[in-house]
Design a protein around this motif. Structure first.
Motif, short mmCIF file in Angstrom:
data_model
loop_
_atom_site.label_atom_id
_atom_site.label_comp_id
_atom_site.label_asym_id
_atom_site.label_seq_id
_atom_site.Cartn_x
_atom_site.Cartn_y
_atom_site.Cartn_z
N VAL A 14 0.83 -1.20 0.00
CA VAL A 14 0.00 0.00 0.00
C VAL A 14 0.87 1.25 0.00
N PRO A 15 0.68 2.15 -0.96
CA PRO A 15 1.56 3.31 -1.09
C PRO A 15 1.18 4.44 -0.14
N VAL A 16 1.61 4.35 1.08
CA VAL A 16 1.39 5.42 2.06
C VAL A 16 2.74 6.09 2.31
N SER A 17 2.77 7.39 2.14
CA SER A 17 4.05 8.11 2.07
C SER A 17 4.89 8.00 3.33
N ASN A 18 4.25 7.98 4.50
CA ASN A 18 5.04 8.01 5.73
C ASN A 18 5.33 6.62 6.27
N MET A 19 5.03 5.58 5.49
CA MET A 19 5.28 4.21 5.93
C MET A 19 6.59 3.70 5.36
N THR A 20 7.23 2.84 6.13
CA THR A 20 8.38 2.10 5.62
C THR A 20 7.86 0.92 4.78
N GLN A 21 8.75 0.25 4.12
CA GLN A 21 8.35 -0.91 3.32
C GLN A 21 7.74 -1.99 4.20
N ALA A 22 8.33 -2.21 5.40
CA ALA A 22 7.79 -3.23 6.31
C ALA A 22 6.38 -2.88 6.77
N GLU A 23 6.15 -1.61 7.08
CA GLU A 23 4.82 -1.18 7.50
C GLU A 23 3.82 -1.29 6.35
N GLY A 24 4.26 -0.96 5.14
CA GLY A 24 3.40 -1.09 3.98
C GLY A 24 2.99 -2.53 3.73
N GLU A 25 3.91 -3.47 3.99
CA GLU A 25 3.59 -4.88 3.82
C GLU A 25 2.53 -5.33 4.81
N VAL A 26 2.62 -4.87 6.07
CA VAL A 26 1.58 -5.21 7.05
C VAL A 26 0.24 -4.64 6.61
N ALA A 27 0.22 -3.39 6.13
CA ALA A 27 -1.02 -2.80 5.64
C ALA A 27 -1.60 -3.62 4.49
N ARG A 28 -0.74 -4.10 3.59
CA ARG A 28 -1.19 -4.90 2.46
C ARG A 28 -1.85 -6.20 2.91
N VAL A 29 -1.14 -6.95 3.78
CA VAL A 29 -1.69 -8.24 4.20
C VAL A 29 -2.93 -8.06 5.06
N MET A 30 -3.00 -6.98 5.83
CA MET A 30 -4.18 -6.75 6.66
C MET A 30 -5.41 -6.44 5.80
N GLN A 31 -5.22 -5.74 4.69
CA GLN A 31 -6.34 -5.46 3.80
C GLN A 31 -6.87 -6.75 3.17
N ILE A 32 -5.98 -7.64 2.80
CA ILE A 32 -6.42 -8.93 2.25
C ILE A 32 -7.10 -9.76 3.32
N ARG A 58 -12.05 -3.72 12.92
CA ARG A 58 -12.55 -2.40 13.28
C ARG A 58 -11.99 -1.32 12.35
N ARG A 59 -11.25 -1.72 11.32
CA ARG A 59 -10.57 -0.76 10.47
C ARG A 59 -10.82 -1.06 9.00
N LEU A 60 -10.96 0.01 8.21
CA LEU A 60 -10.99 -0.11 6.76
C LEU A 60 -9.67 0.35 6.15
N GLU A 61 -8.94 1.17 6.90
CA GLU A 61 -7.61 1.63 6.48
C GLU A 61 -6.60 1.25 7.55
N PHE A 62 -5.37 1.08 7.13
CA PHE A 62 -4.29 0.71 8.05
C PHE A 62 -3.16 1.72 7.87
N LEU A 63 -3.22 2.75 8.69
CA LEU A 63 -2.20 3.79 8.64
C LEU A 63 -1.04 3.40 9.56
#
Length: 406
Positions: free
Chosen positions: A28-46, A65-70
């Motif tokens: 997930v392309p979130v600007s303030n996230m590291t690659q590791a954090e982006g990977e967690v956001a990706r797998v959590m969305q799936i 309880r979340r639709l987005e993972f910041l």
């Protein structure tokens, strides 16, 4: 997640499932996230679309309880994860599937990052990445040697190390006030450094976890979760995984032995401090005194628990956790084992000519453990407790999207 993003994710997933795409679902392309954090956001969305593992641990009801993972959500969920491995072996999208869903590894990488990011002072955060087995053992050796030199210089040369008449009392070698002056400043720094780190972590994740203050009921439940290691049961009580997909309680039992053994050893030191300053009773203490009972039982439990954790860590499934953190894990386990076994050896050898050498080894191991506590695996217990407090607070609030499992 917005409806457009969710639809795009679904399109990419369908393309992967049909074989018309050669790419995995992107981070997930979130600007303030590291690659590791982006990977967690990706797998959590799936996972949030699948929810097969909804009852496995606290991560999944918190996820729903979340639709987005910041960034704050990701850091919170990563520290809520207990790395039991159950979700990896249950997941139909785990490697070698194209989706490559590996929650234990993704969460572990972010946890390691949070320890660095929230370390105090910040300049010392990089010590997490260097705090391995070799460094831990080298630190024990260096500090023990320092104490040996101190004993030689203030005693009768090398005779102070073997066969000296110390009256079975280690204060004859290192006076009580000297030991206090050595260990008290380090202990106070450790407490302050850990407090400052978890304070910043709490400040960041509180708004992302309802923002409500911790109630008495939430604190009580979180305490029970910590003391029982509830989320090392695999979600069904049969335990988690280690070297394969078989359920086992080995890790939970080893953690319990280590955790409660450490607490008993700490209680022994605390009670001995009260004996000395409040009741005027000076060490050494003998059975059936509380310091000796707590220390003896705690030392045996800590020795057994850490020995078992070492074996389990060495045989752990390669897809569980972050391989880069293994040296830090083993270093912490080794320090706890050395503290426990050297303490027991000191007790058993108190009346022998080896008292001085055993004392130097034990104090060196304790000092090495203290020095590395704020920048080693010990921090995971502090951050995980904070995450459990927020989880038990959040789940008592109205669900913001009305689709959660709480």
């Amino acid at each position: 997640m917005s409806m457009q993003s969710f639809e795009k994710l679904g399109q990419e997933a369908r393309a992967l499932a049909s074989g018309t795409s050669s790419k995995v679902i992107p981070i997930v392309p979130v600007s303030n996230m590291t690659q590791a954090e982006g990977e967690v956001a990706r797998v959590m969305q799936i996972c949030n679309a699948c929810r097969y593992c909804e009852g496995f641990c606290a991560v999944f009801p918190a996820m729903t309880r979340r639709l987005e993972f910041l960034k704050a959500d990701v850091n919170y969920l990563a520290n809520l994860c207990h790395n039991c491995g159950a979700c990896l072996h249950a997941c139909q999208y785990a490697p070698p599937h194209e989706f490559g869903i590996n929650i234990p590894k993704a969460m572990a990488e972010v946890r390691g990052q949070t320890y660095v990011d929230y370390a105090w002072p910040p300049a010392l955060g990089k010590l997490y990445q260097r705090n391995g087995l070799t460094l831990s053992l080298a630190l024990v050796a260096a500090l023990s040697l320092f104490l040996v030199l101190g004993a030689v210089l203030q005693g009768d040369g090398l005779g102070a190390l073997w066969g000296a008449d110390l009256g079975a009392n280690f204060y004859s070698l290192f006076p009580h006030n000297m030991l206090v002056s050595m260990f008290a400043p380090v202990f106070l720094f450790v407490v302050f450094a850990l407090f400052m780190g978890v304070r910043r972590f709490w400040k960041d994740i509180k708004p992302a976890t309802s923002g409500a203050d911790v109630s008495g009921a939430a604190a009580t439940e979180a305490t029970g979760d910590v003391l029982r290691l509830k989320y090392l049961d695999g979600g069904h009580g049969d335990g988690c995984h280690n070297e394969d997909d078989a359920y086992t309680l080995k890790r939970r039992r080893a953690h319990h032995l280590t955790f409660y053994g450490f607490l008993l050893c700490f209680a022994a030191t605390s009670v001995a401090t009260l004996y000395h300053y409040v009741f005027g009773l000076e060490a050494p203490y003998d059975l059936p005194s509380l310091p000796k009972i707590f220390g003896g039982v705690g030392g045996v439990m800590l020795s057994l628990g850490t020995a078992r954790l070492w074996m389990l860590n060495r045989s752990r499934h390669p897809l569980h956790g972050d391989p880069k953190q293994k040296p830090m894990d083993l270093g912490f386990i080794a320090l706890l084992f050395l503290v426990a076994t050297s303490g027991l050896a000191l007790w058993l050898g108190r009346g022998t000519p080896a008292l001085a050498l055993l004392l130097c080894l034990h104090l060196g191991a304790v000092m090495a453990l203290f020095v590395t506590l704020p920048y080693g695996k010990f921090a995971h217990g502090i951050f995980r407790t904070a995450a459990l407090l927020r989880h038990n607070t959040e789940k008592r609030q109205p669900n913001p999207i009305g689709l959660g499992a709480d």
